[in-house]
Write a protein that holds these residues in place. Sequence first.
Motif, PDB file in Angstrom:
ATOM      1  N   LEU A 128       0.845  -1.183   0.000  1.00 50.04           N
ATOM      2  CA  LEU A 128       0.000   0.000   0.000  1.00 50.04           C
ATOM      3  C   LEU A 128       0.888   1.242   0.000  1.00 50.04           C
ATOM      4  CD1 LEU A 128      -2.762  -1.028   2.558  1.00 50.04           C
ATOM      5  CD2 LEU A 128      -3.099  -0.583   0.111  1.00 50.04           C
ATOM      6  N   ARG A 161      -6.311  -2.352  -5.118  1.00 48.56           N
ATOM      7  CA  ARG A 161      -6.993  -2.180  -3.835  1.00 48.56           C
ATOM      8  C   ARG A 161      -6.793  -0.739  -3.365  1.00 48.56           C
ATOM      9  NH1 ARG A 161      -3.247  -4.398   0.968  1.00 48.56           N
ATOM     10  NH2 ARG A 161      -1.200  -4.282  -0.023  1.00 48.56           N
ATOM     11  N   VAL A 163      -7.704   1.945   0.096  1.00 52.36           N
ATOM     12  CA  VAL A 163      -8.207   2.090   1.462  1.00 52.36           C
ATOM     13  C   VAL A 163      -8.935   3.427   1.543  1.00 52.36           C
ATOM     14  CG1 VAL A 163      -7.666   2.062   3.913  1.00 52.36           C
ATOM     15  CG2 VAL A 163      -6.237   0.753   2.315  1.00 52.36           C
ATOM     16  N   PRO A 173       1.747   5.399   4.598  1.00 55.68           N
ATOM     17  CA  PRO A 173       1.259   4.115   5.101  1.00 55.68           C
ATOM     18  C   PRO A 173       2.213   3.421   6.070  1.00 55.68           C
ATOM     19  CG  PRO A 173       0.801   4.297   2.768  1.00 55.68           C
ATOM     20  CD  PRO A 173       1.650   5.484   3.127  1.00 55.68           C
ATOM     21  N   PRO A 180       2.930  -3.027   4.889  1.00 56.04           N
ATOM     22  CA  PRO A 180       1.988  -2.482   3.908  1.00 56.04           C
ATOM     23  C   PRO A 180       1.639  -3.443   2.777  1.00 56.04           C
ATOM     24  CG  PRO A 180       3.723  -0.891   4.424  1.00 56.04           C
ATOM     25  CD  PRO A 180       4.147  -2.205   5.001  1.00 56.04           C
ATOM     26  N   HIS A 184      -5.383  -4.945   4.062  1.00 56.83           N
ATOM     27  CA  HIS A 184      -5.823  -3.976   5.065  1.00 56.83           C
ATOM     28  C   HIS A 184      -7.291  -4.241   5.385  1.00 56.83           C
ATOM     29  CE1 HIS A 184      -6.945  -0.118   6.843  1.00 56.83           C
ATOM     30  NE2 HIS A 184      -5.655   0.166   6.979  1.00 56.83           N
ATOM     31  N   GLU A 187      -9.668  -2.110   3.242  1.00 52.05           N
ATOM     32  CA  GLU A 187      -9.442  -1.941   1.808  1.00 52.05           C
ATOM     33  C   GLU A 187     -10.641  -2.406   0.985  1.00 52.05           C
ATOM     34  OE1 GLU A 187      -5.919  -4.315   1.339  1.00 52.05           O
ATOM     35  OE2 GLU A 187      -7.013  -5.984   0.423  1.00 52.05           O
ATOM     36  N   TRP A 205      -4.224   5.596   0.027  1.00 53.58           N
ATOM     37  CA  TRP A 205      -3.412   4.385   0.027  1.00 53.58           C
ATOM     38  C   TRP A 205      -3.996   3.399  -0.978  1.00 53.58           C
ATOM     39  CZ3 TRP A 205      -3.067   3.152   6.001  1.00 53.58           C
ATOM     40  CH2 TRP A 205      -2.489   4.256   6.666  1.00 53.58           C
ATOM     41  N   HIS A 206      -3.127   2.850  -1.824  1.00 49.92           N
ATOM     42  CA  HIS A 206      -3.581   1.932  -2.859  1.00 49.92           C
ATOM     43  C   HIS A 206      -2.428   1.028  -3.274  1.00 49.92           C
ATOM     44  CE1 HIS A 206      -1.718   5.273  -5.073  1.00 49.92           C
ATOM     45  NE2 HIS A 206      -1.475   4.387  -6.034  1.00 49.92           N
ATOM     46  N   GLY A 207      -2.744   0.000  -4.039  1.00 49.36           N
ATOM     47  CA  GLY A 207      -1.700  -0.888  -4.544  1.00 49.36           C
ATOM     48  C   GLY A 207      -2.294  -1.995  -5.392  1.00 49.36           C
TER      49      GLY A 207
END
Length: 257
Positions: A128, A161, A163, A173, A180, A184, A187, A205-207
Amino acid sequence: MNERNRKFEEALRDLGASDELLTAEEKASIDERGYVVFRDALSEAALVELREKYEELMEREGANAGIEVHQEKGTRRLADLVNKGEIFDSVYVHPKVLAAVHRVIGRPFQLSSLNGRDAIPGEGNQALHADWGPRREDEPFHVCNSIWLIDDFAADNGATRIVPGTHKLGGSPSDDLTDPRLPHPDETLLVAPAGTVCVFNSHVWHGGTTNRTDRTRRAMHAYYTARELPQQLNQAEYIRKSTYDRISPAARYILNV
């Protein structure tokens, strides 16, 4: 209104981008959750053409694909798509996308980069992160991204994903999370059909997640930054004459060329 703001407002007007394009629900989503989803941003015909062009570029560029900006283990990457086909011209100037980006950044902005990314089977998991360093809670938002779904995003093929609400937090994060890379509890997964575009405040926050299928999952990322900041790819340095001559003055403004 100063000259810089006037030119910016003129460009948005010429491209048909205004806050009125966004519904109350869409505005609330980008403001509170940090992202908004627009369905059917790409037609079936456009998706067919984009998939063909994507694979053509991958084959042509080979090991150098994405090198202008970033290469990432476990993924295929493309970069500088602004200059690699007329099919990409309408992506970075999409009116609703620009309206959402303006709502996030709140001041004159520019395209930072237009890239492609797809996680190969068994790969793609990212920690994240935010597309910016640590940020104070009272600091303005500097960056905004959009994910254009060239293929369906599903729970098992490496969908992004996010959050929700974390764009409002200060720091990064790693300040709050032990690892991370782990899931989460808050998420949400971007599961949506091809042709969708998701605009998200890049401070959220993303990934990417792991692609657990035997097929690739392609997407484009049109990334924007406030105009006073450096671009991820210097568009003026890379712009080709054929591209410059083809696009409108307002599109040139968004590229800052």
